[in-house]
Design a protein around this motif. Structure first.
Motif, PDB file in Angstrom:
ATOM      1  N   PRO A 108      14.372  65.518  32.248  1.00 52.24           N
ATOM      2  CA  PRO A 108      13.615  65.736  33.481  1.00 52.24           C
ATOM      3  C   PRO A 108      14.349  66.714  34.399  1.00 52.24           C
ATOM      4  CG  PRO A 108      13.816  63.386  33.006  1.00 52.24           C
ATOM      5  CD  PRO A 108      14.706  64.110  32.041  1.00 52.24           C
ATOM      6  N   ALA A 109      13.585  67.471  35.155  1.00 47.70           N
ATOM      7  CA  ALA A 109      14.177  68.443  36.078  1.00 47.70           C
ATOM      8  C   ALA A 109      14.893  67.716  37.205  1.00 47.70           C
ATOM      9  CB  ALA A 109      13.093  69.344  36.644  1.00 47.70           C
ATOM     10  N   SER A 110      16.023  68.257  37.609  1.00 42.74           N
ATOM     11  CA  SER A 110      16.757  67.661  38.729  1.00 42.74           C
ATOM     12  C   SER A 110      15.988  67.905  40.027  1.00 42.74           C
ATOM     13  CB  SER A 110      18.155  68.271  38.826  1.00 42.74           C
ATOM     14  OG  SER A 110      18.062  69.622  39.230  1.00 42.74           O
ATOM     15  N   LEU A 111      16.361  67.155  41.041  1.00 45.60           N
ATOM     16  CA  LEU A 111      15.676  67.291  42.326  1.00 45.60           C
ATOM     17  C   LEU A 111      15.858  68.692  42.904  1.00 45.60           C
ATOM     18  CD1 LEU A 111      13.985  65.912  44.485  1.00 45.60           C
ATOM     19  CD2 LEU A 111      16.110  65.133  45.546  1.00 45.60           C
ATOM     20  N   SER A 112      17.036  69.275  42.750  1.00 48.39           N
ATOM     21  CA  SER A 112      17.261  70.623  43.285  1.00 48.39           C
ATOM     22  C   SER A 112      16.427  71.658  42.533  1.00 48.39           C
ATOM     23  CB  SER A 112      18.747  70.984  43.232  1.00 48.39           C
ATOM     24  OG  SER A 112      19.210  70.955  41.906  1.00 48.39           O
ATOM     25  N   THR A 113      16.260  71.482  41.218  1.00 47.52           N
ATOM     26  CA  THR A 113      15.408  72.387  40.450  1.00 47.52           C
ATOM     27  C   THR A 113      13.961  72.262  40.895  1.00 47.52           C
ATOM     28  OG1 THR A 113      16.877  72.284  38.545  1.00 47.52           O
ATOM     29  CG2 THR A 113      14.607  72.965  38.120  1.00 47.52           C
ATOM     30  N   ARG A 114      13.514  71.053  41.133  1.00 52.21           N
ATOM     31  CA  ARG A 114      12.143  70.828  41.592  1.00 52.21           C
ATOM     32  C   ARG A 114      11.920  71.457  42.963  1.00 52.21           C
ATOM     33  NH1 ARG A 114      11.620  64.955  41.725  1.00 52.21           N
ATOM     34  NH2 ARG A 114       9.420  65.300  42.094  1.00 52.21           N
ATOM     35  N   HIS A 115      12.898  71.329  43.853  1.00 52.12           N
ATOM     36  CA  HIS A 115      12.786  71.958  45.174  1.00 52.12           C
ATOM     37  C   HIS A 115      12.736  73.479  45.048  1.00 52.12           C
ATOM     38  CE1 HIS A 115      12.980  68.915  48.361  1.00 52.12           C
ATOM     39  NE2 HIS A 115      13.687  68.189  47.503  1.00 52.12           N
ATOM     40  N   LEU A 116      13.552  74.043  44.163  1.00 50.22           N
ATOM     41  CA  LEU A 116      13.539  75.493  43.968  1.00 50.22           C
ATOM     42  C   LEU A 116      12.198  75.960  43.432  1.00 50.22           C
ATOM     43  CD1 LEU A 116      15.015  78.230  43.899  1.00 50.22           C
ATOM     44  CD2 LEU A 116      15.690  77.673  41.552  1.00 50.22           C
ATOM     45  N   ARG A 117      11.664  75.266  42.421  1.00 48.09           N
ATOM     46  CA  ARG A 117      10.362  75.647  41.870  1.00 48.09           C
ATOM     47  C   ARG A 117       9.279  75.600  42.944  1.00 48.09           C
ATOM     48  NH1 ARG A 117      10.514  72.039  36.330  1.00 48.09           N
ATOM     49  NH2 ARG A 117      12.047  73.290  35.206  1.00 48.09           N
ATOM     50  N   ARG A 118       9.279  74.532  43.748  1.00 50.17           N
ATOM     51  CA  ARG A 118       8.263  74.433  44.793  1.00 50.17           C
ATOM     52  C   ARG A 118       8.439  75.533  45.833  1.00 50.17           C
ATOM     53  NH1 ARG A 118       7.841  69.666  49.103  1.00 50.17           N
ATOM     54  NH2 ARG A 118       9.812  70.646  49.571  1.00 50.17           N
ATOM     55  N   SER A 119       9.664  75.825  46.206  1.00 45.70           N
ATOM     56  CA  SER A 119       9.915  76.878  47.197  1.00 45.70           C
ATOM     57  C   SER A 119       9.438  78.239  46.703  1.00 45.70           C
ATOM     58  CB  SER A 119      11.406  76.945  47.537  1.00 45.70           C
ATOM     59  OG  SER A 119      11.819  75.764  48.143  1.00 45.70           O
ATOM     60  N   VAL A 120       9.704  78.539  45.437  1.00 47.37           N
ATOM     61  CA  VAL A 120       9.276  79.828  44.886  1.00 47.37           C
ATOM     62  C   VAL A 120       7.752  79.899  44.856  1.00 47.37           C
ATOM     63  CG1 VAL A 120       9.247  81.245  42.794  1.00 47.37           C
ATOM     64  CG2 VAL A 120      11.382  80.242  43.587  1.00 47.37           C
ATOM     65  N   LEU A 121       7.094  78.821  44.446  1.00 50.27           N
ATOM     66  CA  LEU A 121       5.623  78.833  44.441  1.00 50.27           C
ATOM     67  C   LEU A 121       5.063  78.935  45.852  1.00 50.27           C
ATOM     68  CD1 LEU A 121       4.619  76.281  41.657  1.00 50.27           C
ATOM     69  CD2 LEU A 121       4.598  78.778  41.574  1.00 50.27           C
ATOM     70  N   ARG A 122       5.689  78.251  46.822  1.00 51.65           N
ATOM     71  CA  ARG A 122       5.225  78.354  48.218  1.00 51.65           C
ATOM     72  C   ARG A 122       5.356  79.786  48.715  1.00 51.65           C
ATOM     73  NH1 ARG A 122       4.886  73.753  51.806  1.00 51.65           N
ATOM     74  NH2 ARG A 122       3.775  75.331  52.965  1.00 51.65           N
ATOM     75  N   MET A 123       6.488  80.414  48.416  1.00 54.36           N
ATOM     76  CA  MET A 123       6.697  81.797  48.842  1.00 54.36           C
ATOM     77  C   MET A 123       5.727  82.728  48.130  1.00 54.36           C
ATOM     78  SD  MET A 123      10.277  83.784  48.967  1.00 54.36           S
ATOM     79  CE  MET A 123      10.388  85.494  49.431  1.00 54.36           C
ATOM     80  N   CYS A 124       5.466  82.463  46.861  1.00 55.47           N
ATOM     81  CA  CYS A 124       4.523  83.283  46.091  1.00 55.47           C
ATOM     82  C   CYS A 124       3.125  83.213  46.705  1.00 55.47           C
ATOM     83  CB  CYS A 124       4.492  82.811  44.644  1.00 55.47           C
ATOM     84  SG  CYS A 124       3.183  83.548  43.662  1.00 55.47           S
ATOM     85  N   PHE A 125       2.640  82.022  46.968  1.00 61.38           N
ATOM     86  CA  PHE A 125       1.293  81.898  47.521  1.00 61.38           C
ATOM     87  C   PHE A 125       1.231  82.377  48.970  1.00 61.38           C
ATOM     88  CE2 PHE A 125       0.553  79.460  43.727  1.00 61.38           C
ATOM     89  CZ  PHE A 125      -0.736  79.839  43.409  1.00 61.38           C
ATOM     90  N   GLY A 126       2.335  82.275  49.703  1.00 65.10           N
ATOM     91  CA  GLY A 126       2.375  82.849  51.044  1.00 65.10           C
ATOM     92  C   GLY A 126       2.247  84.367  51.001  1.00 65.10           C
ATOM     93  N   THR A 127       2.978  84.981  50.074  1.00 65.90           N
ATOM     94  CA  THR A 127       2.884  86.432  49.907  1.00 65.90           C
ATOM     95  C   THR A 127       1.496  86.828  49.418  1.00 65.90           C
ATOM     96  OG1 THR A 127       5.241  86.515  49.396  1.00 65.90           O
ATOM     97  CG2 THR A 127       3.937  88.432  48.793  1.00 65.90           C
TER      98      THR A 127
END
Length: 187
Positions: A108-127
């Motif tokens: 399973p993905a670590s919590l920090s990896t999950r936070h990074l994935r979500r942050s990148v997707l948030r930034m992607c959809f914001g852009t």
């Protein structure tokens, strides 16, 4: 559906106000017609301009680009071909997807990896919103647990201070016990 060009020349939204750029671009794209691949390429181009201006590092762009391409492959395998096909379910599945450890095992993905994935997707959809490619953010309602609060009984430096203080007290108690035993043996 026919796409008609906007009457004013296109200016990248990161160079001018996002709202005015979105108004100009509404005539250029129809969100239903944009493939996920084309949208992610546009987002990466916008981020490349941030690197050129010094607002983002090359390493960040490289890591974020790698994650976006993984997301594209993940979504494509699940049958998502258009940007509008990305919903909260697909985004949450990507964020929580298992990965490989540094030993090559699937885990399973670590919590920090999950936070990074979500942050990148948030930034992607914001852009993508600033580029007027979409008006949604499927990651907006995805909640993850806090990074350090659950492990140390509190968040931030205060929680770390409590852990260090508790560790120091335990060390001091053990040291005192050892001293008392040594003194009792050597009298």
């Amino acid at each position: 559906m026919e796409v008609t060009p906007c009457p004013t020349p296109y200016t990248h939204p990161l160079r001018q106000g996002a709202a005015s750029a979105a108004r100009r671009n509404r005539g250029l794209h129809v969100a239903a017609d944009i493939t996920l691949s084309a949208a992610l390429t546009s987002v990466l181009d916008a981020w490349q301009e941030l690197v050129a201006r010094g607002a983002m590092s090359e390493q960040t762009l490289s890591r974020f680009g790698q994650l976006l391409r993984r997301f594209e492959a993940f979504a494509t395998v699940r049958g998502v071909r258009l940007l509008t096909g990305v919903d909260a379910t697909v985004a949450a599945q990507f964020i929580d997807a298992h990965g490989r450890t540094r030993h090559g095992r699937i885990a399973p993905a670590s919590l920090s990896t999950r936070h990074l994935r979500r942050s990148v997707l948030r930034m992607c959809f914001g852009t993508a919103r600033r580029l007027a490619l979409t008006d949604t953010d499927p990651t907006r309602d995805i909640d993850l647990s806090r990074r350090c609060g659950s492990m140390h009984g509190g968040g931030g430096r205060a929680g770390l201070r409590r852990v260090v203080a508790a560790g120091h007290l335990a060390w001091a108690r053990r040291r005192g016990q050892h001293r008392r035993r040594w003194r009792a043996r050597h009298r």
